[in-house]
Design a protein around this motif. Structure first.
Motif, short mmCIF file in Angstrom:
data_model
loop_
_atom_site.label_atom_id
_atom_site.label_comp_id
_atom_site.label_asym_id
_atom_site.label_seq_id
_atom_site.Cartn_x
_atom_site.Cartn_y
_atom_site.Cartn_z
N GLU A 10 0.83 -1.20 0.00
CA GLU A 10 0.00 0.00 0.00
C GLU A 10 0.86 1.25 0.00
N CYS A 11 0.37 2.28 -0.68
CA CYS A 11 0.99 3.61 -0.64
C CYS A 11 -0.05 4.60 -0.12
N GLY A 12 0.30 5.33 0.93
CA GLY A 12 -0.57 6.37 1.44
C GLY A 12 -0.20 7.69 0.82
N LEU A 13 -1.18 8.39 0.25
CA LEU A 13 -0.94 9.61 -0.52
C LEU A 13 -1.71 10.77 0.09
N VAL A 14 -0.99 11.81 0.47
CA VAL A 14 -1.60 12.95 1.15
C VAL A 14 -1.94 14.03 0.14
N THR A 15 -3.16 14.57 0.23
CA THR A 15 -3.63 15.58 -0.72
C THR A 15 -4.66 16.48 -0.06
N ARG A 16 -4.84 17.66 -0.63
CA ARG A 16 -5.83 18.59 -0.07
C ARG A 16 -7.25 18.07 -0.23
N GLU A 17 -7.53 17.46 -1.38
CA GLU A 17 -8.89 17.02 -1.69
C GLU A 17 -8.86 15.54 -2.10
N PRO A 18 -8.94 14.63 -1.12
CA PRO A 18 -8.82 13.21 -1.43
C PRO A 18 -9.82 12.70 -2.47
N LYS A 19 -11.07 13.11 -2.38
CA LYS A 19 -12.09 12.60 -3.30
C LYS A 19 -11.79 13.04 -4.73
N ARG A 20 -11.49 14.31 -4.90
CA ARG A 20 -11.19 14.82 -6.23
C ARG A 20 -9.92 14.18 -6.80
N THR A 21 -8.92 14.03 -5.95
CA THR A 21 -7.65 13.44 -6.40
C THR A 21 -7.82 11.98 -6.77
N LEU A 22 -8.60 11.24 -5.96
CA LEU A 22 -8.89 9.84 -6.27
C LEU A 22 -9.57 9.73 -7.63
N GLU A 23 -10.54 10.58 -7.89
CA GLU A 23 -11.23 10.54 -9.17
C GLU A 23 -10.28 10.84 -10.33
N ARG A 24 -9.39 11.79 -10.12
CA ARG A 24 -8.43 12.16 -11.16
C ARG A 24 -7.47 11.00 -11.45
N TRP A 25 -6.95 10.37 -10.40
CA TRP A 25 -6.03 9.25 -10.59
C TRP A 25 -6.73 8.08 -11.26
N CYS A 26 -7.98 7.82 -10.92
CA CYS A 26 -8.73 6.75 -11.57
C CYS A 26 -8.86 7.01 -13.07
N ARG A 27 -9.11 8.27 -13.44
CA ARG A 27 -9.20 8.63 -14.86
C ARG A 27 -7.85 8.41 -15.54
N ILE A 28 -6.78 8.85 -14.92
CA ILE A 28 -5.45 8.73 -15.51
C ILE A 28 -5.06 7.26 -15.68
N LEU A 29 -5.35 6.44 -14.65
CA LEU A 29 -4.93 5.04 -14.66
C LEU A 29 -5.93 4.11 -15.33
N GLY A 30 -7.13 4.61 -15.60
CA GLY A 30 -8.14 3.79 -16.25
C GLY A 30 -8.69 2.70 -15.36
N VAL A 31 -8.88 3.01 -14.07
CA VAL A 31 -9.42 2.03 -13.11
C VAL A 31 -10.61 2.64 -12.38
N GLN A 32 -11.34 1.78 -11.66
CA GLN A 32 -12.44 2.22 -10.83
C GLN A 32 -11.96 2.32 -9.37
N PRO A 33 -12.53 3.23 -8.58
CA PRO A 33 -12.14 3.29 -7.16
C PRO A 33 -12.55 2.02 -6.43
N GLU A 34 -11.75 1.66 -5.44
CA GLU A 34 -12.08 0.52 -4.59
C GLU A 34 -13.16 0.91 -3.59
N ASP A 35 -13.04 2.11 -3.04
CA ASP A 35 -14.01 2.68 -2.12
C ASP A 35 -13.85 4.19 -2.19
N GLN A 36 -14.32 4.91 -1.18
CA GLN A 36 -14.30 6.38 -1.24
C GLN A 36 -12.93 6.99 -1.01
N GLU A 37 -11.95 6.16 -0.64
CA GLU A 37 -10.63 6.74 -0.38
C GLU A 37 -9.47 5.98 -1.02
N SER A 38 -9.73 4.95 -1.83
CA SER A 38 -8.62 4.19 -2.36
C SER A 38 -8.95 3.55 -3.71
#
Length: 228
Positions: free
Chosen positions: A171-199
């Motif tokens: 696991e990698c823990g990633l610190v950000t100002r807006e976790p939900k927005r950042t998670l959505e952005r990374w999912c778009r970049i990586l082409g994956v779906q979120p596991e839950d609301q924070e990962s």
């Protein structure tokens, strides 16, 4: 795509780092960037300690990773910087990101002269980041050799040992100002779906997004463990 490696920005030399962490080896130098590194190979990825060797060369480098290294060492000091994802088709990935409206570095050629004198080559891709005060997107790599060939060579060189080959990044823990927005952005970049609301899960590695407890919005922790 899979996690290729995680990067710790340091002011220590590779030789010093290699004496402090069992199994770590001196990697080599990136002469065009003025940097050098130490590496710890695990089963599914590796840890890189990246440092500036030649201040003059690094000062003139506009490479995105070196820009982030210089920024973070000056702003925060040593610590986790970013993570790298491997891909088999970096040109197509670049086109995909551009179609999504993201500005990129374009595909960059890179190389490293190892401590044994071997030249290793790869290609890199970065999402342009204007605001370095928040968590940057991951960057991408495509190696000249296949992963199987690279690991066979590393084992022959003694860089991969049985003890470390039984350990993996979980696991990698990633610190950000807006976790939900950042998670959505990374999912778009990586082409994956979120596991839950924070990962999200990238193959066998969980990427967890945490609201910033301080002003260092970077990778916060890397959890390792034995392979099952």
């Amino acid at each position: 795509m899979k996690l290729d490696h995680v990067v710790w920005f340091t002011k220590r030399t590779p030789e010093v780092v290699a004496t402090q962490y069992p199994g770590t080896v001196v990697g080599g130098r990136h002469e065009q960037w003025g940097t050098y590194n130490a590496l710890l190979y695990l089963q599914n990825a590796y840890i890189e300690w990246l440092a500036i060797e030649n201040e003059e060369v690094a000062d003139f480098s506009s490479h995105p990773l070196i820009e982030l290294l210089k920024n973070d060492l000056a702003t925060y000091g040593e610590g986790w910087g970013t993570l790298c994802i491997s891909t088999d088709d970096i040109q197509t990935l670049n086109q995909k990101l551009e179609r999504m409206g993201m500005h990129t570095s374009g595909v960059l050629d890179a190389s490293r002269l190892t401590s044994s004198g071997t030249l290793k080559k790869w290609k890199m891709l970065f999402v342009d980041e204007k605001d370095l005060t928040d968590l940057p997107a991951p960057f991408f790599i495509q190696w000249e050799e296949s992963e199987q060939s690279r690991r066979l060579a590393l084992r022959a060189e003694g860089a991969i040992t049985d003890d470390r080959d039984a350990e993996r990044i979980l696991e990698c823990g990633l610190v950000t100002r807006e976790p939900k927005r950042t998670l959505e952005r990374w999912c778009r970049i990586l082409g994956v779906q979120p596991e839950d609301q924070e990962s999200l899960m990238l193959n066998d590695v969980r990427l967890r997004f945490i609201e910033n407890p301080d002003e260092r919005n970077r990778m916060h922790a890397v959890v390792t463990g034995q392979a099952e």
